[in-house]
Design a protein around this motif. Sequence first.
Motif, PDB file in Angstrom:
ATOM      1  N   SER A 173      -3.989  -5.802 -11.783  1.00 16.23           N
ATOM      2  CA  SER A 173      -2.713  -5.503 -11.103  1.00 16.23           C
ATOM      3  C   SER A 173      -1.630  -5.127 -12.102  1.00 16.23           C
ATOM      4  O   SER A 173      -0.883  -4.163 -11.898  1.00 16.23           O
ATOM      5  CB  SER A 173      -2.251  -6.700 -10.273  1.00 16.23           C
ATOM      6  N   SER A 216       0.069  -1.298 -12.659  1.00 15.24           N
ATOM      7  CA  SER A 216       1.504  -1.100 -12.406  1.00 15.24           C
ATOM      8  C   SER A 216       2.091  -0.057 -13.361  1.00 15.24           C
ATOM      9  O   SER A 216       3.169   0.481 -13.104  1.00 15.24           O
ATOM     10  CB  SER A 216       2.262  -2.424 -12.527  1.00 15.24           C
ATOM     11  N   ASP A 270       1.151   6.103 -12.989  1.00 21.05           N
ATOM     12  CA  ASP A 270       2.103   6.834 -12.160  1.00 21.05           C
ATOM     13  C   ASP A 270       1.561   8.219 -11.836  1.00 21.05           C
ATOM     14  O   ASP A 270       0.589   8.684 -12.413  1.00 21.05           O
ATOM     15  CB  ASP A 270       3.477   6.926 -12.842  1.00 21.05           C
ATOM     16  N   ASN A 304     -10.268  -1.880  -7.764  1.00 20.20           N
ATOM     17  CA  ASN A 304      -8.868  -1.539  -8.046  1.00 20.20           C
ATOM     18  C   ASN A 304      -8.124  -0.950  -6.852  1.00 20.20           C
ATOM     19  O   ASN A 304      -6.885  -0.956  -6.840  1.00 20.20           O
ATOM     20  CB  ASN A 304      -8.791  -0.517  -9.197  1.00 20.20           C
ATOM     21  N   LEU A 309      -5.052  -2.426  -5.276  1.00 23.81           N
ATOM     22  CA  LEU A 309      -4.037  -2.856  -6.238  1.00 23.81           C
ATOM     23  C   LEU A 309      -3.082  -1.750  -6.661  1.00 23.81           C
ATOM     24  O   LEU A 309      -2.070  -2.024  -7.300  1.00 23.81           O
ATOM     25  CB  LEU A 309      -4.721  -3.438  -7.486  1.00 23.81           C
ATOM     26  N   TYR A 310      -3.396  -0.511  -6.321  1.00 28.36           N
ATOM     27  CA  TYR A 310      -2.490   0.589  -6.674  1.00 28.36           C
ATOM     28  C   TYR A 310      -1.229   0.499  -5.836  1.00 28.36           C
ATOM     29  O   TYR A 310      -1.285   0.258  -4.636  1.00 28.36           O
ATOM     30  CB  TYR A 310      -3.167   1.936  -6.445  1.00 28.36           C
ATOM     31  N   GLN A 311      -0.075   0.715  -6.469  1.00 30.81           N
ATOM     32  CA  GLN A 311       1.198   0.587  -5.766  1.00 30.81           C
ATOM     33  C   GLN A 311       2.002   1.889  -5.768  1.00 30.81           C
ATOM     34  O   GLN A 311       2.040   2.590  -4.790  1.00 30.81           O
ATOM     35  CB  GLN A 311       2.026  -0.543  -6.393  1.00 30.81           C
ATOM     36  N   ASN A 312       2.647   2.179  -6.874  1.00 23.96           N
ATOM     37  CA  ASN A 312       3.633   3.259  -6.910  1.00 23.96           C
ATOM     38  C   ASN A 312       3.078   4.521  -7.549  1.00 23.96           C
ATOM     39  O   ASN A 312       3.628   5.031  -8.514  1.00 23.96           O
ATOM     40  CB  ASN A 312       4.883   2.783  -7.647  1.00 23.96           C
ATOM     41  N   SER A 339      -5.883   0.131   0.802  1.00 22.21           N
ATOM     42  CA  SER A 339      -5.008   0.716  -0.204  1.00 22.21           C
ATOM     43  C   SER A 339      -3.701   1.202   0.419  1.00 22.21           C
ATOM     44  O   SER A 339      -3.674   1.648   1.563  1.00 22.21           O
ATOM     45  CB  SER A 339      -5.710   1.885  -0.885  1.00 22.21           C
ATOM     46  N   LYS A 340      -2.644   1.140  -0.382  1.00 20.31           N
ATOM     47  CA  LYS A 340      -1.343   1.628   0.063  1.00 20.31           C
ATOM     48  C   LYS A 340      -1.101   3.070  -0.328  1.00 20.31           C
ATOM     49  O   LYS A 340      -0.068   3.637  -0.002  1.00 20.31           O
ATOM     50  CB  LYS A 340      -0.242   0.745  -0.527  1.00 20.31           C
ATOM     51  N   VAL A 341      -2.052   3.665  -1.066  1.00 23.52           N
ATOM     52  CA  VAL A 341      -1.900   5.046  -1.527  1.00 23.52           C
ATOM     53  C   VAL A 341      -3.146   5.842  -1.152  1.00 23.52           C
ATOM     54  O   VAL A 341      -4.210   5.271  -0.936  1.00 23.52           O
ATOM     55  CB  VAL A 341      -1.671   5.094  -3.061  1.00 23.52           C
TER      56      VAL A 341
END
Length: 196
Positions: free
Chosen positions: A26, A30, A33, A46, A49-52, A76-78
Motif C-alpha cells: 500500500s 501510493s 501516478d 495489488n 490497493l491502487y488509489q490515485n 479496485s478503485k481505478v
Amino acid sequence: MGKLVPKLYDLIMAPIEKKRFKRVRSELLSYADGHVLEIGSGTGVNFPLYQNVKSVTAVEPDETMKNRSMEKITHSKVPIEVQLAYAENLPFDDHQFDSVVVTLALCTIQDVNQALSEMRRVVTPGGQVMFFEHVKLNDSTVGKLQDLLTPVWKKVAGGCHLNRDSLTLIKEAGFEVTDVDHMYKGLFLVIKAKNP
C-alpha cells in the motif's frame, strides 16, 4: 508455471500478506501516478490497493494467474486491464507509462536484464519505477544457502530465484535509484527509482 502454484499462491501467502506485506504494498503503490504498468501481476494482490492513478495495465505471463486476478479487479478503485505478456517483450509503445510497479515478481523473470531494459523503454523519461523484492543476503552463510536452494526452489515456486541481486541489476539497467528501504534484515528491499 504449472497449475499448483497459482491455485495455492493466495492461500500460502495470506498470513504474511495480511500481517506484513499489505502495508508495504500500500505504501509503495501510493507513490505511483498517472498511467501505471504493473509487471508480473500474479493473482492481482495489488489491484485493490491502487488509489490515485489514472489507470493500471498489468502484464502476467501465466494464464491461470491472470484468470485468478480478474476477481480482484472488481475491488479496485481505478480502471485495470490485464494482458498475457512477458516482461522481456512488452507489447507497448515507448514512453507509454508514467510509473512501473514490480512486487515480488523480478525474481521469477528468466531474462531479468532484458525485462529491465523493456521497462526503461516503456516508462516516460523521469518516470517512476518501484520494486518490492526479496534478494540475496550479503551474509555469506545465508547467501550460500540461497545459492544452494535456488535450483530446487525455482522448480517448486514458479521460477523464483532466491539469490537474485535485484538492486545491482536495477542500477546496471540504468535506473537512478532514489530510495532503498531494507526490511527483515535485508532479505526484502523496497526500491524506488527513476528513468533518467
